[in-house]
Design an enzyme around this catalytic site. Structure first.
Site, PDB file in Angstrom:
ATOM      1  N   LYS A  53       1.141  -1.433   0.391  1.00  0.00           N
ATOM      2  CA  LYS A  53       0.369   0.018  -0.280  1.00  0.00           C
ATOM      3  C   LYS A  53       0.705   1.376  -0.168  1.00  0.00           C
ATOM      4  O   LYS A  53       2.251   1.217   0.139  1.00  0.00           O
ATOM      5  CB  LYS A  53      -0.823  -0.030   1.068  1.00  0.00           C
TER       6      LYS A  53
HETATM    7  C1  LIG Z   1      -5.434  -4.108   0.287  1.00  0.00           C
HETATM    8  C2  LIG Z   1      -7.193  -3.822   0.406  1.00  0.00           C
HETATM    9  C3  LIG Z   1      -7.335  -4.165   1.225  1.00  0.00           C
HETATM   10  C4  LIG Z   1      -6.896  -4.845   2.585  1.00  0.00           C
HETATM   11  O1  LIG Z   1      -5.488  -4.917   2.983  1.00  0.00           O
HETATM   12  P1  LIG Z   1      -5.100  -5.720   3.982  1.00  0.00           P
HETATM   13  O2  LIG Z   1      -4.421  -4.887   4.424  1.00  0.00           O
HETATM   14  O3  LIG Z   1      -4.114  -6.275   3.104  1.00  0.00           O
HETATM   15  O4  LIG Z   1      -6.544  -6.582   4.980  1.00  0.00           O
HETATM   16  C5  LIG Z   1      -9.029  -4.350   1.527  1.00  0.00           C
HETATM   17  N1  LIG Z   1      -9.090  -2.818   0.259  1.00  0.00           N
HETATM   18  C6  LIG Z   1      -8.647  -2.880  -0.649  1.00  0.00           C
HETATM   19  C7  LIG Z   1      -9.520  -2.042  -1.355  1.00  0.00           C
HETATM   20  C8  LIG Z   1      -7.284  -2.815  -0.276  1.00  0.00           C
HETATM   21  O5  LIG Z   1      -6.698  -2.771  -1.498  1.00  0.00           O
END
Ligand SMILES: *Cc1c(COP(=O)(O)O)cnc(C)c1O
Length: 397
Positions: free
Chosen positions: A186
């Site tokens: 992210k």
């Molecule tokens: C990455 C992501 C999540 C979940 O995040 P994690 O930390 O990997 O559990 C939820 N929604 C979206 C749109 C994402 O890209």
């Protein structure tokens, strides 16, 4: 979404603060922790950056969604409207609470189509969950007015759009609750982690308790705390939070580089015939983590995606046939394949996803290609990449 591209001395210093004391937990051990409260420090700084009253850090973006829904009182049989184009975490978090995900078409914003949302509302609907995919947002104004008219909760999944804004507000802060992921890919990362923001004191208290077994967090004897509600363990560790403290300090420079690199690619691709860009709702500013565009037809998009990869252009995604992000790839959800028995509400109330018509979503997704925007690229490298993209796309149409 490049947090992983810039792990450096700042992150190491923050982690070392924690390693030196050995207090890896975010609560308690006051005397041993040399004054380091990394999770609390992150929460305070993040709430401020997001112009929100409260932030609750948790173990992942998926747990952020779960805790946010739980803290808003959503439970068994409640319907939550979510888009067909998202990450699997959307329906995972809803089903985890015994609530029912209702999948709804997207439009040319690549997020929830407000008209389709309105048509999906039933007396059981409790929440609308737009997902700001690939750096840009849903039409929040339209969704908010639907929520107001039907007394629904607006929960923004801003996991992929940290730093974008809508009507001048940080994405995630417009609705009743906003969720973020700090996983390894992210915009900023904690390794693993997630966050919830809200201006509601009630939701903030609920989230604080729910993510730590229902503890009331009064006083500093965990054994003496009461449990106003049932909860669970979605805590983040102090080590992960420490990485996030350093990364948060880099957010604005990440966003500036994303914008520069995005703009170079966009200006080059603008001249490609038949190529149009995803619509950004009026009042919205992207976080520039992806450049998303449509080609004239599904077959051209498929050929272009192949041509891009043959030309050595990395990090271009054709989500339509990707198993992670679009309803077509979610065999396990369509068939409700679970290890154990699912809550009866989920089994009874779920749409029949095998038969539901998502041709409107298909029409957009089939034509969509997204390029990731990395921050490690130099200006010259992005220019070269953009020219290669242009040539590859032109070669198939
Ligand atoms: C990455 C992501 C999540 C979940 O995040 P994690 O930390 O990997 O559990 C939820 N929604 C979206 C749109 C994402 O890209």
């Amino acid at each position: 979404m490049p947090g992983f591209e810039i792990f450096g001395d700042e992150e190491r210093k923050q982690v070392n603060d924690v390693l030196e004391s050995g207090v890896l937990m975010r609560y308690g051990f006051d005397g041993m922790r040399n004054g380091h409260w990394k999770a609390k420090e992150f929460e305070k700084a993040f709430a401020k950056r997001m112009q929100s009253q409260h932030c609750q850090l948790v173990s992942s973006g998926t747990s952020a969604l779960t805790v946010a829904l739980a803290s808003a009182g959503i439970g068994a049989g409640d319907e939550v409207i979510m888009p067909t184009f998202t990450f699997v975490a959307s329906f995972e978090s809803i089903i985890a609470l015994g609530a029912v995900p209702i999948l709804v078409d997207i439009d040319d914003t690549l997020t929830l189509d407000p008209k389709a949302v309105e048509a999906a509302i039933t007396p059981r609907t409790r929440c609308i969950m737009p997902v700001h995919m690939c750096g840009s947002m849903a039409n929040l104004k339209a969704l908010k007015s639907i929520c107001d008219a039907h007394n629904l909760i607006l929960l923004e999944d801003a996991c992929q759009a940290l730093g974008g804004t809508y009507e001048g507000k940080p994405l995630g802060s417009y609705g009743d609750l906003g969720c973020f992921s700090f996983d390894y890919v992210k915009t900023i990362t904690c390794g693993e982690g997630g966050g919830i923001i809200t201006n509601s004191e009630k939701y903030a208290i609920n989230a604080d308790q729910y993510q730590d077994h229902g503890h009331d967090h009064f006083g500093n004897d965990r054994g003496a705390e009461t449990h106003p509600h049932l909860g669970y363990n979605f805590r983040i560790s102090e080590l992960n939070a420490a990485v996030g403290v350093a990364q948060l300090g880099k957010l604005d420079s990440i966003l500036a580089l994303q914008k520069r690199n995005y703009t170079i690619m966009r200006e080059t691709l603008e001249t490609v015939e038949g190529l149009t860009f995803r619509r950004v709702p009026e009042g919205g500013v992207e976080n520039y983590s992806f450049l998303n565009f449509f080609l004239a037809s599904e077959s051209i998009a498929q050929k272009a995606h192949n041509a891009l990869s043959e030309a050595g252009v990395d990090a271009c995604f054709y989500w339509y046939t990707n198993n992670w992000h679009y309803v077509n790839g979610w065999e396990h959800l369509r068939n409700l394949t679970s290890m154990g028995n699912l809550p009866s509400e989920v089994k009874k109330q779920m749409q029949n996803l095998i038969e539901t018509d998502f041709s409107k979503s298909d029409a957009w997704m089939g034509r969509t290609i997204s390029s990731l925007v990395k921050i490690g690229w130099t200006e010259a490298q992005v220019k070269e990449r953009a020219e290669k993209m242009k040539k590859a796309i032109n070669s198939v149409q």
